[in-house]
Design a protein around this motif. Structure first.
Motif, PDB file in Angstrom:
ATOM      1  N   ARG A 126       0.750  -1.190   0.116  1.00 44.91           N
ATOM      2  CA  ARG A 126       0.011   0.108   0.139  1.00 44.91           C
ATOM      3  C   ARG A 126       0.893   1.175  -0.042  1.00 44.91           C
ATOM      4  O   ARG A 126       1.854   1.508   1.028  1.00 44.91           O
ATOM      5  N   SER A 127       0.601   2.096  -1.100  1.00 42.29           N
ATOM      6  CA  SER A 127       1.461   3.231  -0.991  1.00 42.29           C
ATOM      7  C   SER A 127       0.505   4.459  -1.052  1.00 42.29           C
ATOM      8  O   SER A 127      -0.772   4.385  -1.487  1.00 42.29           O
ATOM      9  N   ILE A 128       0.917   5.410  -0.132  1.00 41.91           N
ATOM     10  CA  ILE A 128      -0.023   6.742   0.181  1.00 41.91           C
ATOM     11  C   ILE A 128       1.009   7.931  -0.299  1.00 41.91           C
ATOM     12  O   ILE A 128       1.804   8.033   0.394  1.00 41.91           O
ATOM     13  N   THR A 129       0.242   8.634  -1.002  1.00 46.14           N
ATOM     14  CA  THR A 129       0.880   9.642  -1.683  1.00 46.14           C
ATOM     15  C   THR A 129       0.112  11.120  -1.534  1.00 46.14           C
ATOM     16  O   THR A 129      -1.378  10.793  -1.591  1.00 46.14           O
ATOM     17  N   ILE A 130       0.474  12.285  -0.822  1.00 48.20           N
ATOM     18  CA  ILE A 130      -0.030  13.357  -0.905  1.00 48.20           C
ATOM     19  C   ILE A 130       0.250  14.518  -1.638  1.00 48.20           C
ATOM     20  O   ILE A 130       1.734  14.894  -1.525  1.00 48.20           O
ATOM     21  N   SER A 131      -0.140  15.097  -2.425  1.00 53.36           N
ATOM     22  CA  SER A 131       0.196  16.151  -3.512  1.00 53.36           C
ATOM     23  C   SER A 131      -0.421  17.610  -2.898  1.00 53.36           C
ATOM     24  O   SER A 131      -1.625  17.702  -2.670  1.00 53.36           O
ATOM     25  N   VAL A 132       0.624  18.568  -2.690  1.00 50.75           N
ATOM     26  CA  VAL A 132       0.055  19.836  -2.158  1.00 50.75           C
ATOM     27  C   VAL A 132       0.869  20.808  -2.972  1.00 50.75           C
ATOM     28  O   VAL A 132       2.087  21.022  -2.767  1.00 50.75           O
ATOM     29  N   ASP A 186       1.597  34.915 -17.223  1.00 51.11           N
ATOM     30  CA  ASP A 186       0.258  35.052 -16.923  1.00 51.11           C
ATOM     31  C   ASP A 186       0.025  33.676 -16.018  1.00 51.11           C
ATOM     32  O   ASP A 186      -1.295  33.542 -15.515  1.00 51.11           O
ATOM     33  N   GLY A 187       0.926  33.220 -15.523  1.00 51.11           N
ATOM     34  CA  GLY A 187       0.644  31.880 -14.658  1.00 51.11           C
ATOM     35  C   GLY A 187       1.022  32.126 -13.232  1.00 51.11           C
ATOM     36  O   GLY A 187       2.169  32.560 -12.907  1.00 51.11           O
ATOM     37  N   LEU A 188       0.418  31.458 -12.159  1.00 50.39           N
ATOM     38  CA  LEU A 188       0.896  31.455 -10.920  1.00 50.39           C
ATOM     39  C   LEU A 188       1.851  30.476 -10.884  1.00 50.39           C
ATOM     40  O   LEU A 188       1.699  29.237 -11.101  1.00 50.39           O
ATOM     41  N   LYS A 189       2.915  30.792 -10.219  1.00 50.85           N
ATOM     42  CA  LYS A 189       4.215  29.620  -9.968  1.00 50.85           C
ATOM     43  C   LYS A 189       3.452  28.769  -8.752  1.00 50.85           C
ATOM     44  O   LYS A 189       3.062  29.234  -7.666  1.00 50.85           O
ATOM     45  N   THR A 190       3.800  27.604  -8.795  1.00 50.30           N
ATOM     46  CA  THR A 190       3.303  26.675  -7.870  1.00 50.30           C
ATOM     47  C   THR A 190       4.457  25.787  -7.772  1.00 50.30           C
ATOM     48  O   THR A 190       5.272  25.476  -8.552  1.00 50.30           O
ATOM     49  N   ILE A 191       4.525  25.192  -6.447  1.00 55.36           N
ATOM     50  CA  ILE A 191       5.558  24.192  -6.075  1.00 55.36           C
ATOM     51  C   ILE A 191       4.887  23.064  -5.758  1.00 55.36           C
ATOM     52  O   ILE A 191       4.298  22.990  -4.857  1.00 55.36           O
ATOM     53  N   PRO A 192       4.993  21.870  -6.739  1.00 52.29           N
ATOM     54  CA  PRO A 192       4.492  20.714  -6.741  1.00 52.29           C
ATOM     55  C   PRO A 192       4.768  19.816  -5.595  1.00 52.29           C
ATOM     56  O   PRO A 192       5.476  18.907  -6.006  1.00 52.29           O
ATOM     57  N   LEU A 193       4.472  20.172  -4.404  1.00 55.25           N
ATOM     58  CA  LEU A 193       5.238  19.250  -3.129  1.00 55.25           C
ATOM     59  C   LEU A 193       4.343  18.099  -3.236  1.00 55.25           C
ATOM     60  O   LEU A 193       3.267  18.120  -3.093  1.00 55.25           O
ATOM     61  N   GLU A 194       4.989  16.838  -3.058  1.00 54.13           N
ATOM     62  CA  GLU A 194       4.417  15.531  -2.952  1.00 54.13           C
ATOM     63  C   GLU A 194       5.139  14.842  -1.566  1.00 54.13           C
ATOM     64  O   GLU A 194       6.334  15.047  -1.417  1.00 54.13           O
ATOM     65  N   PHE A 195       4.273  14.411  -0.790  1.00 53.38           N
ATOM     66  CA  PHE A 195       4.624  13.792   0.468  1.00 53.38           C
ATOM     67  C   PHE A 195       4.253  12.367   0.274  1.00 53.38           C
ATOM     68  O   PHE A 195       3.296  11.710  -0.712  1.00 53.38           O
ATOM     69  N   LYS A 196       5.225  11.417   0.930  1.00 50.39           N
ATOM     70  CA  LYS A 196       4.977  10.032   0.734  1.00 50.39           C
ATOM     71  C   LYS A 196       4.814   9.627   2.401  1.00 50.39           C
ATOM     72  O   LYS A 196       5.413   9.986   3.359  1.00 50.39           O
ATOM     73  N   ALA A 197       3.505   8.907   2.477  1.00 50.55           N
ATOM     74  CA  ALA A 197       3.371   8.324   3.915  1.00 50.55           C
ATOM     75  C   ALA A 197       4.074   7.065   4.138  1.00 50.55           C
ATOM     76  O   ALA A 197       3.790   5.897   3.392  1.00 50.55           O
ATOM     77  N   TYR A 198       4.739   6.868   5.224  1.00 51.73           N
ATOM     78  CA  TYR A 198       5.343   5.248   5.655  1.00 51.73           C
ATOM     79  C   TYR A 198       4.485   5.086   6.797  1.00 51.73           C
ATOM     80  O   TYR A 198       3.923   6.035   7.693  1.00 51.73           O
ATOM     81  N   PRO A 256       1.205  10.170  10.397  1.00 55.96           N
ATOM     82  CA  PRO A 256       2.258  10.403  11.347  1.00 55.96           C
ATOM     83  C   PRO A 256       3.632  10.282  11.014  1.00 55.96           C
ATOM     84  O   PRO A 256       4.568  10.871  11.654  1.00 55.96           O
ATOM     85  N   ALA A 257       4.035   9.599   9.799  1.00 59.90           N
ATOM     86  CA  ALA A 257       5.271   9.788   9.187  1.00 59.90           C
ATOM     87  C   ALA A 257       5.355  10.021   7.741  1.00 59.90           C
ATOM     88  O   ALA A 257       5.251   9.095   6.902  1.00 59.90           O
ATOM     89  N   ALA A 258       5.198  11.223   7.195  1.00 65.76           N
ATOM     90  CA  ALA A 258       5.154  11.599   5.994  1.00 65.76           C
ATOM     91  C   ALA A 258       6.413  12.269   5.743  1.00 65.76           C
ATOM     92  O   ALA A 258       6.701  13.313   6.222  1.00 65.76           O
ATOM     93  N   ALA A 259       6.970  11.952   4.275  1.00 62.13           N
ATOM     94  CA  ALA A 259       8.115  12.771   3.968  1.00 62.13           C
ATOM     95  C   ALA A 259       8.148  13.385   2.612  1.00 62.13           C
ATOM     96  O   ALA A 259       7.333  12.745   1.803  1.00 62.13           O
ATOM     97  N   PRO A 260       8.586  14.636   2.458  1.00 62.46           N
ATOM     98  CA  PRO A 260       8.392  15.237   1.267  1.00 62.46           C
ATOM     99  C   PRO A 260       9.225  14.636   0.207  1.00 62.46           C
ATOM    100  O   PRO A 260      10.588  14.577   0.375  1.00 62.46           O
ATOM    101  N   VAL A 261       8.773  14.096  -0.854  1.00 63.34           N
ATOM    102  CA  VAL A 261       9.520  13.247  -1.865  1.00 63.34           C
ATOM    103  C   VAL A 261       9.041  13.645  -3.212  1.00 63.34           C
ATOM    104  O   VAL A 261       8.979  12.894  -4.069  1.00 63.34           O
ATOM    105  N   SER A 262       9.294  14.871  -3.654  1.00 59.82           N
ATOM    106  CA  SER A 262       8.764  15.440  -4.877  1.00 59.82           C
ATOM    107  C   SER A 262       9.712  14.924  -5.923  1.00 59.82           C
ATOM    108  O   SER A 262      10.840  15.291  -6.236  1.00 59.82           O
TER     109      SER A 262
END
Length: 187
Positions: free
Chosen positions: A62-68, A152-164, A136-142
């Motif tokens: 099972r892999s859990i990723t969170i995109s922010v 004309d675009g808004l700069k975004t930082i495509p931050l991605e976390f992986k939960a362990y 409880p244990a998520a690491a930023p791993v973009s």
């Protein structure tokens, strides 16, 4: 005739991150495009010679990723997106900063794991954690980082976390808690 209560839930959320060894969680700021949680589960079917159909299925991963997608374009937020990077603050003028990105081959992503919490904007209060997602244990791993500079675009930082699975005693083996993490079972 009684009407049933509707349990629709719409709206965005805020992301909070408490880095490993950090004293308190940090609000990561505004996002654009929505925060997304993806849970991928892999299984293996169990087959036997005597039957045509599989007799069982076993969860193998099972892999859990969170995109922010952060729009608060700061060096601190960029540091999270670049695993193993170092934020340097000038000794004599603390307004001068730089982000130094080096090779991190062989570095454990889990070393950067901390607590990640998603809190709905529609919550009744900041202390109402009934609909929070807590990792409880998520690491930023973009892994695929792309920042676009357009007129004309808004700069975004495509931050991605992986939960362990957590190694902390209070959350041993837990990757995700939905709802208030302080809730306890009856004795």
């Amino acid at each position: 005739m009684a009407t049933k209560k509707k349990n629709y839930d719409i709206g965005s959320c805020y992301a909070f991150f408490k880095p490993a060894g950090g004293a308190e969680e940090i609000k990561l700021g505004h996002t654009n495009g929505g925060i997304a949680v993806k849970v991928s589960t892999e299984t293996m079917e169990i087959e036997v010679d005597q039957l045509m159909d599989p007799i069982d299925e076993i969860v193998t991963k099972r892999s859990i990723t969170i995109s922010v997608p952060l729009v608060d374009f700061t060096l601190e937020n960029l540091q999270m997106a670049f695993c193993g990077s170092e934020l340097v603050v000038d000794k004599t003028d603390t307004t001068k900063k730089k982000l130094v990105i080096s090779s991190v081959a062989g570095k454990s992503a889990r070393d950067g794991a901390g607590e990640l919490r998603l809190h709905p904007v529609t919550a009744t209060s900041d202390t109402d954690k009934s609909k929070d997602f807590f990792f409880p244990a998520a690491a930023p791993v973009s892994s695929d980082l792309e920042i676009s500079y357009t007129k004309d675009g808004l700069k975004t930082i495509p931050l991605e976390f992986k939960a362990y699975p957590s190694e902390e005693v209070s959350y041993d083996g837990v990757s995700l808690v939905i709802g208030d993490p302080t809730a306890t079972a009856e004795a």
